[in-house]
Design a protein around this motif. Structure first.
Motif, PDB file in Angstrom:
ATOM      1  N   TRP A   1      12.500  -4.537  -5.452  1.00  0.00           N
ATOM      2  CA  TRP A   1      12.853  -4.480  -6.880  1.00  0.00           C
ATOM      3  C   TRP A   1      12.569  -5.805  -7.556  1.00  0.00           C
ATOM      4  O   TRP A   1      12.199  -5.843  -8.726  1.00  0.00           O
ATOM      5  CB  TRP A   1      14.336  -4.123  -7.000  1.00  0.00           C
ATOM      6  CG  TRP A   1      14.820  -3.914  -8.409  1.00  0.00           C
ATOM      7  CD1 TRP A   1      14.754  -2.766  -9.147  1.00  0.00           C
ATOM      8  CD2 TRP A   1      15.450  -4.889  -9.256  1.00  0.00           C
ATOM      9  NE1 TRP A   1      15.305  -2.967 -10.391  1.00  0.00           N
ATOM     10  CE2 TRP A   1      15.750  -4.253 -10.489  1.00  0.00           C
ATOM     11  CE3 TRP A   1      15.794  -6.229  -9.088  1.00  0.00           C
ATOM     12  CZ2 TRP A   1      16.361  -4.928 -11.533  1.00  0.00           C
ATOM     13  CZ3 TRP A   1      16.408  -6.900 -10.133  1.00  0.00           C
ATOM     14  CH2 TRP A   1      16.691  -6.250 -11.347  1.00  0.00           C
ATOM     15  N   SER A   2      12.711  -6.898  -6.823  1.00  0.00           N
ATOM     16  CA  SER A   2      12.526  -8.234  -7.388  1.00  0.00           C
ATOM     17  C   SER A   2      11.069  -8.669  -7.272  1.00  0.00           C
ATOM     18  O   SER A   2      10.527  -8.739  -6.167  1.00  0.00           O
ATOM     19  CB  SER A   2      13.416  -9.244  -6.663  1.00  0.00           C
ATOM     20  OG  SER A   2      13.068 -10.566  -7.019  1.00  0.00           O
ATOM     21  N   PRO A   3      10.399  -8.999  -8.378  1.00  0.00           N
ATOM     22  CA  PRO A   3       9.012  -9.482  -8.305  1.00  0.00           C
ATOM     23  C   PRO A   3       8.873 -10.759  -7.485  1.00  0.00           C
ATOM     24  O   PRO A   3       7.842 -10.961  -6.831  1.00  0.00           O
ATOM     25  CB  PRO A   3       8.656  -9.729  -9.777  1.00  0.00           C
ATOM     26  CG  PRO A   3       9.589  -8.876 -10.555  1.00  0.00           C
ATOM     27  CD  PRO A   3      10.860  -8.857  -9.768  1.00  0.00           C
ATOM     28  N   ALA A   4       9.900 -11.623  -7.500  1.00  0.00           N
ATOM     29  CA  ALA A   4       9.819 -12.860  -6.729  1.00  0.00           C
ATOM     30  C   ALA A   4       9.803 -12.574  -5.228  1.00  0.00           C
ATOM     31  O   ALA A   4       9.051 -13.207  -4.472  1.00  0.00           O
ATOM     32  CB  ALA A   4      10.986 -13.773  -7.086  1.00  0.00           C
ATOM     33  N   THR A   5      10.623 -11.614  -4.781  1.00  0.00           N
ATOM     34  CA  THR A   5      10.617 -11.232  -3.367  1.00  0.00           C
ATOM     35  C   THR A   5       9.284 -10.610  -2.988  1.00  0.00           C
ATOM     36  O   THR A   5       8.739 -10.877  -1.903  1.00  0.00           O
ATOM     37  CB  THR A   5      11.764 -10.244  -3.085  1.00  0.00           C
ATOM     38  OG1 THR A   5      13.013 -10.869  -3.400  1.00  0.00           O
ATOM     39  CG2 THR A   5      11.774  -9.823  -1.625  1.00  0.00           C
ATOM     40  N   ALA A   6       8.735  -9.775  -3.860  1.00  0.00           N
ATOM     41  CA  ALA A   6       7.428  -9.172  -3.596  1.00  0.00           C
ATOM     42  C   ALA A   6       6.344 -10.239  -3.527  1.00  0.00           C
ATOM     43  O   ALA A   6       5.443 -10.169  -2.674  1.00  0.00           O
ATOM     44  CB  ALA A   6       7.104  -8.147  -4.684  1.00  0.00           C
ATOM     45  N   ALA A   7       6.423 -11.247  -4.415  1.00  0.00           N
ATOM     46  CA  ALA A   7       5.436 -12.333  -4.389  1.00  0.00           C
ATOM     47  C   ALA A   7       5.562 -13.148  -3.109  1.00  0.00           C
ATOM     48  O   ALA A   7       4.560 -13.558  -2.516  1.00  0.00           O
ATOM     49  CB  ALA A   7       5.620 -13.232  -5.606  1.00  0.00           C
ATOM     50  N   PHE A   8       6.799 -13.380  -2.667  1.00  0.00           N
ATOM     51  CA  PHE A   8       7.020 -14.104  -1.413  1.00  0.00           C
ATOM     52  C   PHE A   8       6.325 -13.377  -0.265  1.00  0.00           C
ATOM     53  O   PHE A   8       5.609 -13.988   0.541  1.00  0.00           O
ATOM     54  CB  PHE A   8       8.523 -14.216  -1.151  1.00  0.00           C
ATOM     55  CG  PHE A   8       8.882 -14.987   0.090  1.00  0.00           C
ATOM     56  CD1 PHE A   8       9.155 -16.343   0.018  1.00  0.00           C
ATOM     57  CD2 PHE A   8       8.953 -14.357   1.326  1.00  0.00           C
ATOM     58  CE1 PHE A   8       9.482 -17.059   1.155  1.00  0.00           C
ATOM     59  CE2 PHE A   8       9.283 -15.061   2.471  1.00  0.00           C
ATOM     60  CZ  PHE A   8       9.549 -16.421   2.383  1.00  0.00           C
TER      61      PHE A   8
ATOM     62  N   ILE B   1      13.317 -10.516 -12.067  1.00  0.00           N
ATOM     63  CA  ILE B   1      13.612  -9.222 -12.680  1.00  0.00           C
ATOM     64  C   ILE B   1      12.313  -8.514 -13.045  1.00  0.00           C
ATOM     65  O   ILE B   1      11.458  -9.099 -13.709  1.00  0.00           O
ATOM     66  CB  ILE B   1      14.476  -9.409 -13.943  1.00  0.00           C
ATOM     67  CG1 ILE B   1      15.744 -10.205 -13.589  1.00  0.00           C
ATOM     68  CG2 ILE B   1      14.833  -8.074 -14.567  1.00  0.00           C
ATOM     69  CD1 ILE B   1      16.529 -10.635 -14.782  1.00  0.00           C
ATOM     70  N   PRO B   2      12.111  -7.262 -12.635  1.00  0.00           N
ATOM     71  CA  PRO B   2      10.867  -6.549 -12.970  1.00  0.00           C
ATOM     72  C   PRO B   2      10.775  -6.278 -14.468  1.00  0.00           C
ATOM     73  O   PRO B   2      11.771  -5.882 -15.097  1.00  0.00           O
ATOM     74  CB  PRO B   2      10.978  -5.241 -12.175  1.00  0.00           C
ATOM     75  CG  PRO B   2      12.425  -5.088 -11.876  1.00  0.00           C
ATOM     76  CD  PRO B   2      12.999  -6.461 -11.778  1.00  0.00           C
TER      77      PRO B   2
ATOM     78  N   SER C   1       9.906 -19.062 -14.281  1.00  0.00           N
ATOM     79  CA  SER C   1      10.528 -18.264 -15.331  1.00  0.00           C
ATOM     80  C   SER C   1      11.916 -17.857 -14.878  1.00  0.00           C
ATOM     81  O   SER C   1      12.111 -17.477 -13.718  1.00  0.00           O
ATOM     82  CB  SER C   1       9.686 -17.021 -15.637  1.00  0.00           C
ATOM     83  OG  SER C   1      10.415 -16.113 -16.441  1.00  0.00           O
ATOM     84  N   ALA C   2      12.881 -17.939 -15.789  1.00  0.00           N
ATOM     85  CA  ALA C   2      14.251 -17.543 -15.450  1.00  0.00           C
ATOM     86  C   ALA C   2      14.346 -16.058 -15.136  1.00  0.00           C
ATOM     87  O   ALA C   2      15.270 -15.612 -14.463  1.00  0.00           O
ATOM     88  CB  ALA C   2      15.192 -17.900 -16.599  1.00  0.00           C
ATOM     89  N   LEU C   3      13.377 -15.283 -15.623  1.00  0.00           N
ATOM     90  CA  LEU C   3      13.401 -13.833 -15.418  1.00  0.00           C
ATOM     91  C   LEU C   3      12.420 -13.387 -14.343  1.00  0.00           C
ATOM     92  O   LEU C   3      12.115 -12.198 -14.245  1.00  0.00           O
ATOM     93  CB  LEU C   3      13.076 -13.118 -16.742  1.00  0.00           C
ATOM     94  CG  LEU C   3      14.025 -13.384 -17.920  1.00  0.00           C
ATOM     95  CD1 LEU C   3      13.568 -12.622 -19.153  1.00  0.00           C
ATOM     96  CD2 LEU C   3      15.460 -13.025 -17.565  1.00  0.00           C
TER      97      LEU C   3
ATOM     98  N   LEU D   1       8.034 -20.935  -7.178  1.00  0.00           N
ATOM     99  CA  LEU D   1       8.865 -21.315  -6.035  1.00  0.00           C
ATOM    100  C   LEU D   1       8.682 -20.334  -4.883  1.00  0.00           C
ATOM    101  O   LEU D   1       8.559 -20.732  -3.716  1.00  0.00           O
ATOM    102  CB  LEU D   1      10.328 -21.362  -6.458  1.00  0.00           C
ATOM    103  CG  LEU D   1      10.758 -22.539  -7.333  1.00  0.00           C
ATOM    104  CD1 LEU D   1      12.163 -22.301  -7.858  1.00  0.00           C
ATOM    105  CD2 LEU D   1      10.701 -23.832  -6.550  1.00  0.00           C
ATOM    106  N   ALA D   2       8.668 -19.044  -5.192  1.00  0.00           N
ATOM    107  CA  ALA D   2       8.559 -18.030  -4.147  1.00  0.00           C
ATOM    108  C   ALA D   2       7.250 -18.159  -3.392  1.00  0.00           C
ATOM    109  O   ALA D   2       7.217 -18.096  -2.156  1.00  0.00           O
ATOM    110  CB  ALA D   2       8.689 -16.631  -4.762  1.00  0.00           C
ATOM    111  N   THR D   3       6.137 -18.340  -4.119  1.00  0.00           N
ATOM    112  CA  THR D   3       4.836 -18.418  -3.447  1.00  0.00           C
ATOM    113  C   THR D   3       4.698 -19.709  -2.656  1.00  0.00           C
ATOM    114  O   THR D   3       4.123 -19.710  -1.557  1.00  0.00           O
ATOM    115  CB  THR D   3       3.701 -18.294  -4.465  1.00  0.00           C
ATOM    116  OG1 THR D   3       3.872 -19.282  -5.497  1.00  0.00           O
ATOM    117  CG2 THR D   3       3.703 -16.928  -5.118  1.00  0.00           C
ATOM    118  N   ALA D   4       5.206 -20.820  -3.182  1.00  0.00           N
ATOM    119  CA  ALA D   4       5.130 -22.090  -2.453  1.00  0.00           C
ATOM    120  C   ALA D   4       5.949 -22.031  -1.168  1.00  0.00           C
ATOM    121  O   ALA D   4       5.510 -22.506  -0.111  1.00  0.00           O
ATOM    122  CB  ALA D   4       5.610 -23.235  -3.344  1.00  0.00           C
ATOM    123  N   LEU D   5       7.137 -21.447  -1.237  1.00  0.00           N
ATOM    124  CA  LEU D   5       7.961 -21.284  -0.035  1.00  0.00           C
ATOM    125  C   LEU D   5       7.258 -20.388   0.983  1.00  0.00           C
ATOM    126  O   LEU D   5       7.229 -20.689   2.185  1.00  0.00           O
ATOM    127  CB  LEU D   5       9.309 -20.669  -0.411  1.00  0.00           C
ATOM    128  CG  LEU D   5      10.358 -21.583  -1.034  1.00  0.00           C
ATOM    129  CD1 LEU D   5      11.510 -20.755  -1.570  1.00  0.00           C
ATOM    130  CD2 LEU D   5      10.867 -22.595  -0.025  1.00  0.00           C
TER     131      LEU D   5
END
Length: 757
Positions: free
Chosen positions: A714-721, A438-439, A433-435, A648-652
């Protein structure tokens, strides 16, 4: 016995022999790295995550070269009751104030588009005929403006509650500082908007820059918390603050070096690279703990003679070297990702991990030397271990004993689990997702949803048509082809905003102007970039169809239908020709994620092969593959069971965590083989579990708890990583303490069941 670290640990002997040189070199490298830190700058290059060797990337490169990505547009979204004439007047005056800002070259609004015909300087010329329609008396009608052929709800919502001011910036917004300056100026002006209006800056570049700003603000806090947590874990393991301070020397150096490498290489920090320093910090703590845990006993036995550190370097150094090499291999496996940005992440990560090894062999001896000179006196293991560490020793030895009694049964259970979770992991589906950075609770996300709901969508899909215009005049046949495509796409997507040369011609006809070449050329000279980028290429010779989609749409499916519809009209295969950032991400993300899954397997297999070479035994390959592959496949199976997409975040995170988790297997296997030289196979496994188990537990706690501050990013992608890295590393510890001793028992029992010497 030959070195399992391929002799790399001998680098540490130089520091032991020449401690003052090691201290001077450590300080010099730290100063150099700190200089690199001061040169760091952030940049927004999200598109590079999806750029690489794939068709969608090639189409996007052509779009950027021949035209421009309409998704890079900036908008000031204004809320108000635009059905009221006085609100329209306030809006017009406010737009003029925005256009006067230093960072803004020009603006486009629904009012300026409606007045565009008046700005055309008409003159007679070949193919140029005009009959000016009589100007309609009175102010513009809002309902008619909302369905303007050149807007179709993009600049004024059909319910007349939302309008947009398209911004044409003076400077290149690829530089994050330029974008920040523009944001600051526009935000300050928006605060002084008339009471009838509420204005907020929007656009995907703005959203991405806010992600960067949030990460820049929180990164020092995350690193500080990680450092504090690692320090406290060192105190819990060794029982003293002084010992923990010696441990902290390596991670402080490595995280500074990680930033310094990026700065000195002339690279810029990105959202992707932002995940790296916290990983390096945790890895530095884990490696340093292994060294200090062993060194303190040797220093005590030799009356704190610094040269005793040579034994630690020769015993623990090879395992540290092998751990670093396997982790580097995991980072380098990103070479198969097909993404330029992820490849860069992998290369910088590999260099940074090697920096951890250099620090462990150089900075660690230097720190111990300085600490001894300042009066530090480490206690022996039996006295220095905390009560918690002794409990870990007892628990690790107990687990090893129980597993040795049922080692063959556990081997069968482990293989069965591997097959089960392997099948489950194969069922996980990729998603993007492009977003996702962003939380959903943030103002930025809510504004994006508002724009989607009222202004037609935030994702422009641009399709270059194989229709060209001559320099002298626009051939009638080409315009007819564009009209046919436009009408077909309009019928296929009746509720979507759609712009093309046909939209321009319809507006010209409504204004009483001919669509001659002179009119069109003059129009695109004075028209805002929003219009030009959407309907014609930058060289003026390539027609464009631009359709707006929403975040909740299947962007790939919309692009495919657009290509099929246009291709059927033109009788051409246009598959893969539609582009834009949304299309690029929708089409490239699944490919990149699939390749990251491949890199995960390659990392696990490669680490096991490297360990087999290091231990000079082919039997070590399955011994190491099973406990390292099991955690990552279990995480994948859990994703599939919970119907969560692999991003992408979880795979990395899973691949990087695998490389770090191999550290446990290396140290346990190395300790068992070392103990096997003087003990039976069963005794060797128990001794290894007793000596290494507490360190494995504490280093895993350091890694997982050290990454835990990122869970609140703040970033959900960083939290998922961080979440998936923690899950993978935690499961790796379970596998190494709950399965590896049994595997080591089977492996060592194959050899004669008496000591080697």
């Amino acid at each position: 016995m030959q070195s399992i670290g391929f002799g790399a640990e001998r680098l540490g002997l130089v520091a032991v022999r020449h401690p003052w040189f090691a201290v001077a070199l450590s300080l010099g490298l730290f100063a150099l790295s700190f200089g690199g830190v001061l040169q760091l700058r952030f940049t927004d290059d999200t598109w590079r995550v999806f750029s690489g060797d794939n068709r969608a990337s090639a189409a996007y490169e052509r779009l950027r070269t021949e035209s421009a990505d309409a998704a890079d547009g900036l908008f000031l979204v204004v809320e108000g009751d635009f059905a009221a004439p006085e609100v329209l007047q306030d809006f017009s005056a406010f737009a003029d104030r925005v256009a006067a800002l230093p960072s803004i070259a020009d603006v486009a609004t629904i009012l300026s588009l409606a007045e565009l015909g008046d700005t055309l300087e008409l003159a007679a010329g070949p193919g140029f005929e005009t009959e000016l329609a009589e100007a309609a008396p009175g102010p513009p009608v809002p309902a008619e403006l909302a369905v303007h052929p050149l807007s179709q709800g993009l600049l004024l919502s059909r319910d007349l509650s939302l309008a947009a001011i398209a911004l044409d910036p003076v400077d290149d917004l690829g530089e994050i500082e330029n974008l920040r300056r523009l944001r600051r100026e526009v935000t300050e002006l928006a605060a002084s908007a008339p009471s009838s209006l509420t204005a907020q800056l929007s656009g995907l570049p703005v959203a991405r820059s806010r992600v960067i700003d949030a990460l820049v603000r929180e990164q020092p806090l995350l690193l500080g918390l990680g450092l504090a947590i690692g320090f406290l874990c060192g105190v819990l393991l060794l029982g003293r603050f002084a010992d923990a301070l010696v441990i902290a020397s390596v991670p402080v150096f490595t995280v500074t070096a990680a930033y310094g490498i990026i700065g000195l290489a002339g690279l810029k920090m990105t959202v992707l690279l932002n995940n790296l320093p916290l990983l390096i910090l945790a890895l530095g703590f884990a490696t340093s703990m292994h060294l200090v845990y062993d060194a303190r006993r040797r220093l005590y036995d030799t009356d704190y003679a610094f040269t005793a550190l040579r034994s630690t370097v020769l015993k623990i150094g090879p395992a540290c070297a092998l751990s670093v090499f396997t982790t580097m291999l995991a980072f380098l496996s990103f070479e198969v990702s097909g993404s330029d940005a992820i490849r860069e992440f992998g290369r910088i990560g590999a260099v940074s991990v090697f920096g951890v090894f250099v620090a462990s062999m150089l900075v660690h001896p230097a720190a111990v030397f300085v600490a001894l000179r300042l009066g530090w006196r480490p206690l022996p293991t039996e006295l220095g271990d905390s009560r918690l560490a002794r409990r870990f020793q007892t628990a690790s030895a107990f687990l090893a004993k129980r597993q040795l009694l049922r080692r063959r049964s556990l081997l069968i259970v482990g293989l069965a689990l591997l097959l089960i979770v392997g099948y489950g992991s194969s069922r996980v589906t990729p998603g993007y997702s492009a977003l996702e950075q962003i939380p959903p609770t943030s103002q930025t996300y809510r504004l994006a949803q508002t724009v989607e709901d009222h202004l037609g969508g935030i994702h422009p899909i641009q399709l270059p048509l194989p229709v060209f215009f001559a320099e002298a005049q626009a051939p009638l046949q080409a315009l007819v082809q564009v009209r046919r495509v436009h009408e077909a796409v309009e019928a296929a997507f009746p509720e979507r905003p759609l712009l093309s040369m046909t939209s321009v011609i319809r507006w010209l006809e409504a204004e009483g102007l001919s669509a001659g070449s002179a009119t069109l050329r003059r129009l695109f000279e004075v028209a805002p970039p929003l219009l030009g980028n959407a309907v014609v290429s930058s060289d003026g010779g390539h027609a464009m169809i631009t359709l707006w989609a929403r975040e909740r749409d299947d962007i790939g499916a919309v692009a495919a239908e657009l290509e099929a519809t246009a291709g059927a009209v033109l009788e051409r295969d246009l598959t893969g020709q539609a582009s834009g950032l949304a299309v690029l991400s929708a089409r490239s993300a699944p490919l990149v994620i699939e390749r990251l899954q491949l890199s995960l397997i390659l990392a696990a297999v490669g680490a096991s092969v490297l360990m087999a070479l290091a231990f000079r035994s082919a039997a070590v390959f399955p011994l190491c593959l099973l406990p390292n592959l099991l955690p990552v496949l279990a995480v994948g199976a859990l994703l599939a069971a919970l119907d969560i997409e692999l991003t992408l975040a979880t795979a990395l995170a899973m691949t990087v965590a695998l490389g770090i988790a191999v550290d446990d297997t290396v140290h346990m296997t190395s300790a068992a083989l070392e103990a096997r030289r003087s003990r039976s196979s069963g005794e060797a496994v128990i001794a290894a579990a007793r000596s290494v188990g507490p360190v494995l537990i504490v280093t895993t706690v350091v890694l997982t708890v050290g990454l835990s501050p990122a869970l609140f990013s703040w970033s959900p992608a960083t939290a998922a990583f961080a979440a998936f890295a923690i899950a993978t590393i935690g499961l790796a510890l379970v596998a190494d303490l709950g399965l590896l001793p049994a595997l080591l028992g089977v492996y060592l029992a194959r050899r004669r069941d008496r000591p080697d010497s």
